[in-house]
Write a protein that holds these residues in place. Sequence first.
Motif, PDB file in Angstrom:
ATOM      1  N   ALA A 237       0.834  -1.209   0.000  1.00  0.00           N
ATOM      2  CA  ALA A 237       0.000   0.000   0.000  1.00  0.00           C
ATOM      3  C   ALA A 237       0.867   1.257   0.000  1.00  0.00           C
ATOM      4  O   ALA A 237       0.597   2.212  -0.735  1.00  0.00           O
ATOM      5  N   VAL A 238       1.926   1.266   0.809  1.00  0.00           N
ATOM      6  CA  VAL A 238       2.780   2.452   0.871  1.00  0.00           C
ATOM      7  C   VAL A 238       3.494   2.678  -0.455  1.00  0.00           C
ATOM      8  O   VAL A 238       3.679   3.822  -0.885  1.00  0.00           O
ATOM      9  N   LEU A 239       3.888   1.606  -1.117  1.00  0.00           N
ATOM     10  CA  LEU A 239       4.591   1.742  -2.400  1.00  0.00           C
ATOM     11  C   LEU A 239       3.773   2.516  -3.434  1.00  0.00           C
ATOM     12  O   LEU A 239       4.340   3.137  -4.336  1.00  0.00           O
ATOM     13  N   THR A 240       2.461   2.499  -3.298  1.00  0.00           N
ATOM     14  CA  THR A 240       1.625   3.227  -4.264  1.00  0.00           C
ATOM     15  C   THR A 240       1.601   4.726  -3.974  1.00  0.00           C
ATOM     16  O   THR A 240       1.077   5.497  -4.782  1.00  0.00           O
ATOM     17  N   ARG A 241       2.171   5.152  -2.832  1.00  0.00           N
ATOM     18  CA  ARG A 241       2.084   6.565  -2.438  1.00  0.00           C
ATOM     19  C   ARG A 241       3.440   7.248  -2.339  1.00  0.00           C
ATOM     20  O   ARG A 241       3.522   8.406  -1.913  1.00  0.00           O
ATOM     21  N   ILE A 242       4.508   6.565  -2.719  1.00  0.00           N
ATOM     22  CA  ILE A 242       5.844   7.153  -2.513  1.00  0.00           C
ATOM     23  C   ILE A 242       6.129   8.267  -3.523  1.00  0.00           C
ATOM     24  O   ILE A 242       5.628   8.273  -4.642  1.00  0.00           O
ATOM     25  N   ASN A 243       6.975   9.193  -3.093  1.00  0.00           N
ATOM     26  CA  ASN A 243       7.381  10.325  -3.918  1.00  0.00           C
ATOM     27  C   ASN A 243       8.651  10.002  -4.703  1.00  0.00           C
ATOM     28  O   ASN A 243       9.321   9.000  -4.471  1.00  0.00           O
ATOM     29  N   MET A 244       8.972  10.911  -5.599  1.00  0.00           N
ATOM     30  CA  MET A 244      10.231  10.817  -6.333  1.00  0.00           C
ATOM     31  C   MET A 244      11.401  10.781  -5.341  1.00  0.00           C
ATOM     32  O   MET A 244      11.442  11.543  -4.392  1.00  0.00           O
ATOM     33  N   LYS A 245      12.331   9.873  -5.567  1.00  0.00           N
ATOM     34  CA  LYS A 245      13.534   9.705  -4.733  1.00  0.00           C
ATOM     35  C   LYS A 245      13.211   9.306  -3.288  1.00  0.00           C
ATOM     36  O   LYS A 245      13.976   9.605  -2.363  1.00  0.00           O
ATOM     37  N   ALA A 246      12.082   8.654  -3.091  1.00  0.00           N
ATOM     38  CA  ALA A 246      11.726   8.180  -1.747  1.00  0.00           C
ATOM     39  C   ALA A 246      12.727   7.131  -1.273  1.00  0.00           C
ATOM     40  O   ALA A 246      13.393   6.468  -2.075  1.00  0.00           O
ATOM     41  N   ARG A 247      12.841   6.998   0.045  1.00  0.00           N
ATOM     42  CA  ARG A 247      13.706   5.989   0.656  1.00  0.00           C
ATOM     43  C   ARG A 247      12.844   5.063   1.511  1.00  0.00           C
ATOM     44  O   ARG A 247      12.076   5.537   2.359  1.00  0.00           O
ATOM     45  N   ILE A 248      12.988   3.754   1.289  1.00  0.00           N
ATOM     46  CA  ILE A 248      12.233   2.766   2.051  1.00  0.00           C
ATOM     47  C   ILE A 248      13.225   1.923   2.840  1.00  0.00           C
ATOM     48  O   ILE A 248      14.122   1.303   2.271  1.00  0.00           O
ATOM     49  N   VAL A 249      13.058   1.937   4.156  1.00  0.00           N
ATOM     50  CA  VAL A 249      13.953   1.191   5.046  1.00  0.00           C
ATOM     51  C   VAL A 249      13.278  -0.136   5.393  1.00  0.00           C
ATOM     52  O   VAL A 249      12.210  -0.152   6.002  1.00  0.00           O
ATOM     53  N   ILE A 250      13.894  -1.230   4.980  1.00  0.00           N
ATOM     54  CA  ILE A 250      13.347  -2.554   5.305  1.00  0.00           C
ATOM     55  C   ILE A 250      14.021  -3.028   6.588  1.00  0.00           C
ATOM     56  O   ILE A 250      15.167  -3.464   6.597  1.00  0.00           O
ATOM     57  N   CYS A 251      13.267  -2.886   7.697  1.00  0.00           N
ATOM     58  CA  CYS A 251      13.795  -3.253   9.011  1.00  0.00           C
ATOM     59  C   CYS A 251      13.286  -4.617   9.449  1.00  0.00           C
ATOM     60  O   CYS A 251      14.016  -5.422  10.014  1.00  0.00           O
ATOM     61  N   GLY A 252      12.011  -4.887   9.177  1.00  0.00           N
ATOM     62  CA  GLY A 252      11.415  -6.153   9.590  1.00  0.00           C
ATOM     63  C   GLY A 252      10.190  -6.458   8.764  1.00  0.00           C
ATOM     64  O   GLY A 252       9.746  -5.639   7.952  1.00  0.00           O
ATOM     65  N   ALA A 253       9.641  -7.654   8.986  1.00  0.00           N
ATOM     66  CA  ALA A 253       8.448  -8.080   8.241  1.00  0.00           C
ATOM     67  C   ALA A 253       7.617  -8.992   9.131  1.00  0.00           C
ATOM     68  O   ALA A 253       7.414 -10.163   8.847  1.00  0.00           O
ATOM     69  N   ILE A 254       7.126  -8.418  10.239  1.00  0.00           N
ATOM     70  CA  ILE A 254       6.469  -9.236  11.250  1.00  0.00           C
ATOM     71  C   ILE A 254       5.238  -9.959  10.711  1.00  0.00           C
ATOM     72  O   ILE A 254       4.861 -11.015  11.204  1.00  0.00           O
TER      73      ILE A 254
END
Length: 343
Positions: A237-254
């Motif tokens: 869901a968040v991937l559909t709302r990211i801006n140009m040059k967004a940064r996504i931190v993958i910390c966990g996947a509970i």
Amino acid sequence: MTNAFPPNQQFRLAARPLGMPRNEDWLFHEEAVGEPIDGGIVVKVLYLSLDPAMRGWMNEGKSYIRPVAIGEVMRAGGLGIVIASKSPRFAMGDYVVGGTGVQRYWSGPADDKTAAFTKIDPRLAPLTAWLNTLGMPGMTAFFGLREVGQPKAGETVVVSGAAGAVGMTVGQVAKKMGCRVVGIAGGEDKCRYVVEQLGFDACIDYKAGPVHAGLKEHCPQGVDVYFDNVGGDILDAVLTRINMKARIVICGAISQYNATSQVKGPANYLSLLVNRARMEGMVVFDYAPRYAEGVATLAGWMQEGSVKSHEHVTEGFERFPEALLMLFEGKNLGKLVLKVADA
């Protein structure tokens, strides 16, 4: 000569779980605690840190850390007091944090690299905070957000698992950096807590409605940094709302840790291409040489009252198997800590 210490009780891994860990996956074991060897210490464990990552450590296969072996004491961070010492590094009565494992006593060389004990100052913060904001969750949030997420003042930061140990600190650090902060959590009480008590700008209750709709409402300018603790549908869901040059931190996947089928990957990953965005994993141990920097900064903020540390303490060593499940049932608010003993 009688032994000076009570018997040590331990939870050892008896089998690799399929899905949620069951009582049969644990072996409750007792053994004697000996006097410390030369250069050694005996630590009485007071509190154990219960973390979602523990579920991953129970699985076989290549990861950032070797899996817990069958028959081995379950890996866990803990806080304790030194009750015997033949080491110049630690004196009796010192409070320490490190890799104690799920047991009542830890005994071995004071410089054991796996345990990696560090002396703490109980006057600086409550003991349980050293397993939370001043411990591994706090270091994860501090370095993961600042070094990997690299937020800038005025940007929108979204964090999932916002009412958990890491998420709470991520949001508060992002506010210190001048960002707009939107949390994602499960339940009205958790969402109210992070907004009213921790200062988040908004919180989306994923149990009350579609996350996508909440993001559209609370992130009208899009998402610049997403700190992901849950994976699965919320990441999508968040991937559909990211801006140009967004940064996504993958910390966990509970949401994926107890899956019995294949892990669900991001279906909307092409948004990274369209927005020239970056998705990067982070493991807190990579920042171990800099922990003192993180502790000093967060402790300063705590003392001035601008950052709060909230621990959910449950009592009883023998309750470890059921206490661990609270993480995956959404029953904890803040850092889940198991109290083992009084000092």
